[in-house]
Design an enzyme around this catalytic site. Structure first.
Site, PDB file in Angstrom:
ATOM      1  N   ASP A  23       0.858  -1.191   0.000  1.00  0.00           N
ATOM      2  CA  ASP A  23       0.000   0.000   0.000  1.00  0.00           C
ATOM      3  C   ASP A  23       0.891   1.238   0.000  1.00  0.00           C
ATOM      4  O   ASP A  23       2.117   1.118  -0.091  1.00  0.00           O
ATOM      5  CB  ASP A  23      -0.961  -0.017   1.205  1.00  0.00           C
ATOM      6  N   HIS A  94      -2.416   3.311  -4.862  1.00  0.00           N
ATOM      7  CA  HIS A  94      -1.942   2.819  -3.556  1.00  0.00           C
ATOM      8  C   HIS A  94      -0.536   2.238  -3.663  1.00  0.00           C
ATOM      9  O   HIS A  94      -0.235   1.191  -3.090  1.00  0.00           O
ATOM     10  CB  HIS A  94      -2.916   1.774  -2.994  1.00  0.00           C
ATOM     11  N   GLU A 179      -9.529   2.940  -5.777  1.00  0.00           N
ATOM     12  CA  GLU A 179      -9.155   4.297  -5.343  1.00  0.00           C
ATOM     13  C   GLU A 179      -7.938   4.829  -6.096  1.00  0.00           C
ATOM     14  O   GLU A 179      -6.922   5.161  -5.495  1.00  0.00           O
ATOM     15  CB  GLU A 179      -8.875   4.277  -3.831  1.00  0.00           C
ATOM     16  N   TYR A 270     -17.007  -4.494   6.836  1.00  0.00           N
ATOM     17  CA  TYR A 270     -15.671  -4.017   7.219  1.00  0.00           C
ATOM     18  C   TYR A 270     -15.567  -4.080   8.749  1.00  0.00           C
ATOM     19  O   TYR A 270     -16.213  -3.328   9.467  1.00  0.00           O
ATOM     20  CB  TYR A 270     -15.426  -2.592   6.699  1.00  0.00           C
ATOM     21  N   PHE A 271     -14.717  -4.972   9.218  1.00  0.00           N
ATOM     22  CA  PHE A 271     -14.611  -5.185  10.665  1.00  0.00           C
ATOM     23  C   PHE A 271     -13.641  -4.189  11.318  1.00  0.00           C
ATOM     24  O   PHE A 271     -13.431  -4.236  12.526  1.00  0.00           O
ATOM     25  CB  PHE A 271     -14.195  -6.633  10.969  1.00  0.00           C
ATOM     26  N   ASP A 272     -13.070  -3.278  10.518  1.00  0.00           N
ATOM     27  CA  ASP A 272     -12.318  -2.172  11.134  1.00  0.00           C
ATOM     28  C   ASP A 272     -13.264  -1.028  11.498  1.00  0.00           C
ATOM     29  O   ASP A 272     -12.864  -0.092  12.178  1.00  0.00           O
ATOM     30  CB  ASP A 272     -11.200  -1.671  10.218  1.00  0.00           C
ATOM     31  N   THR A 320      -5.861  -2.318   9.092  1.00  0.00           N
ATOM     32  CA  THR A 320      -5.287  -2.181  10.429  1.00  0.00           C
ATOM     33  C   THR A 320      -4.614  -0.840  10.707  1.00  0.00           C
ATOM     34  O   THR A 320      -3.802  -0.738  11.626  1.00  0.00           O
ATOM     35  CB  THR A 320      -4.285  -3.325  10.689  1.00  0.00           C
ATOM     36  N   GLU A 321      -4.967   0.220   9.950  1.00  0.00           N
ATOM     37  CA  GLU A 321      -4.264   1.476  10.208  1.00  0.00           C
ATOM     38  C   GLU A 321      -4.550   2.032  11.597  1.00  0.00           C
ATOM     39  O   GLU A 321      -3.740   2.783  12.146  1.00  0.00           O
ATOM     40  CB  GLU A 321      -4.516   2.521   9.116  1.00  0.00           C
TER      41      GLU A 321
HETATM   42  C1  ACM Z   1     -10.933  -0.498  -0.046  1.00  0.00           C
HETATM   43  O1  ACM Z   1     -11.409  -0.576   1.079  1.00  0.00           O
HETATM   44  N1  ACM Z   1     -10.354   0.610  -0.475  1.00  0.00           N
HETATM   45  C2  ACM Z   1     -10.986  -1.614  -0.969  1.00  0.00           C
END
Ligand code: ACM
Length: 376
Positions: A23, A94, A179, A270-272, A320-321
């Site tokens: 990334d 990315h 993105e 999304y589990f974050d 995990t950011e």
């Molecule tokens: C993503 O969450 N940008 C795939």
């Protein structure tokens, strides 16, 4: 911890681990032919403080990577538990970490990496003052400096994927493609030339050309590409698998067009994103409580039988950011992982949240027994 996590996946009968290895903020896989990817690209001079856009930079060098030996061991460990590891190498966006290591990957190798002014680390500010150009990103988000569709980039990516496919026997190889602002390609003289030479009408067509070349390289090795749902804008090859993350719409469109699809809508998978309204540590913004996970239907309404067959399954993502330790990762994942497993393995008519909720205390006992941290 990755091995432990694989054990938890096996316990929940989840059989594919999607491993996001590159990334803007770090390159995490050793590539022998390009040592700077990990010498330079695996390290950043600092990280933003707090939730994006952040309140400053912690000025703490951060990084690390997996050696090929470690990766082989993880893949074998997973295979013994009937779990396939699917690697993701992001392109063409990315990619700031790769560009920091090999600036020639950018359309503008001489232009300094832009890190938002208030968020840049002292070390990076000083390095750029002293002449450094490309840097690993220190903030989250989406960045304009992307891979240039040049021969240098394609040869680089072919070499990288040759090493990646030697490590990962998975049929599916994830190539990212989410993105990705196309402004750099619009501004670049060499991109205009590539458009002309290949009779491409615009930058979206160029994206299709880019993805097509990587697809062909991997196809020749018997592999199939997965891309995030933005690939639909680029008229992707028919055998490209689409991963629907911005809701279900991309997945529906892709399935109707005959693509195989993996559903991973950011809401609710999304589990974050937080699972309670009053989290006491920084998380990504969205709210995905366990009942929303349980009530998610992986085969969305409105698909005919033929299109529904293209839904390969669903997946939860945990970026995990904002996750700085393994206890927090467990907290984000459990017990939502149990809800995900049940919806994927149970026919629709057998799913019942009230019943699931009644069985949750027994599941919490199991979590306590194996010693994982859960959200209560
Ligand atoms: C993503 O969450 N940008 C795939």
């Amino acid at each position: 911890f990755i091995r432990e996590f694989i054990d938890y996946m096996a316990l929940h009968k989840l059989n594919v681990l999607h491993w996001h290895l590159t990334d803007d903020q770090g390159w995490r896989i050793e590539i022998k032919k390009y040592p700077k990817l990990t010498e330079t690209g695996a390290w950043r001079n600092g990280s933003i403080i707090g939730r994006y856009p952040g309140s400053g930079n912690n000025n703490t060098r951060y990084g690390g990577f997996y050696t090929q030996a470690e990766i082989r061991e993880v893949v074998a460990y997973a295979a013994r538990r009937h779990i396939t590891v699917v690697p993701e190498i992001e392109l063409p966006g990315h990619s700031s970490a790769a560009i920091a290591a090999y600036p020639a990957l950018s359309c503008f190798p001489g232009e300094k990496t832009v890190i938002p002014e208030r968020m840049v680390s002292v070390a990076t500010r000083n390095a750029q003052k002293a002449g450094a150009v490309k840097m690993v990103q220190e903030t989250w988000g989406v960045f304009d400096d992307i891979l240039c569709p040049s021969d240098f980039t394609f040869n680089f990516l072919y070499d990288v994927f040759d090493e990646v496919t030697a490590l990962f026997p998975s049929t599916y190889i994830h190539i990212g493609a989410d993105e990705c602002p196309l402004d750099a390609w619009k501004k670049s003289e060499s991109c205009r030339q590539i458009l002309k030479e290949n009779k491409l009408k615009d930058e979206h067509a160029l994206m299709g050309y880019f993805i097509g070349k990587i697809r062909d390289h991997l196809h020749a090795k018997g592999r199939r590409i997965i891309g995030w749902d933005e690939v639909l804008d680029a008229d992707p090859p028919a055998d490209a698998v689409v991963m629907s993350w911005r809701g279900d719409a991309g997945g529906l469109k892709a399935a109707r067009a005959g693509h195989d699809v993996i559903m991973t809508p950011n809401s609710p998978l999304y589990f974050d994103h937080t699972q309670s309204m009053n989290e006491d540590s920084v998380t990504f913004g969205g709210y995905n409580p366990i009942e929303n996970v349980y009530n998610y239907e992986p085969v969305p309404d409105g698909l005919d039988e033929l299109a529904a067959k293209h839904i390969l399954g669903a997946q939860a993502n945990v970026w995990t950011e904002y996750i700085t330790n393994t206890a927090k990762l467990e907290y984000m994942v459990f017990p939502r992982m149990a809800a995900l497993s049940e919806i994927l393995w149970s026919p629709k008519e057998k799913r019942n949240f009230a019943d699931f909720e009644k069985r949750l205390p027994a599941q919490f006992d199991r979590y306590a027994f194996i010693g994982v941290n859960v959200s209560k």
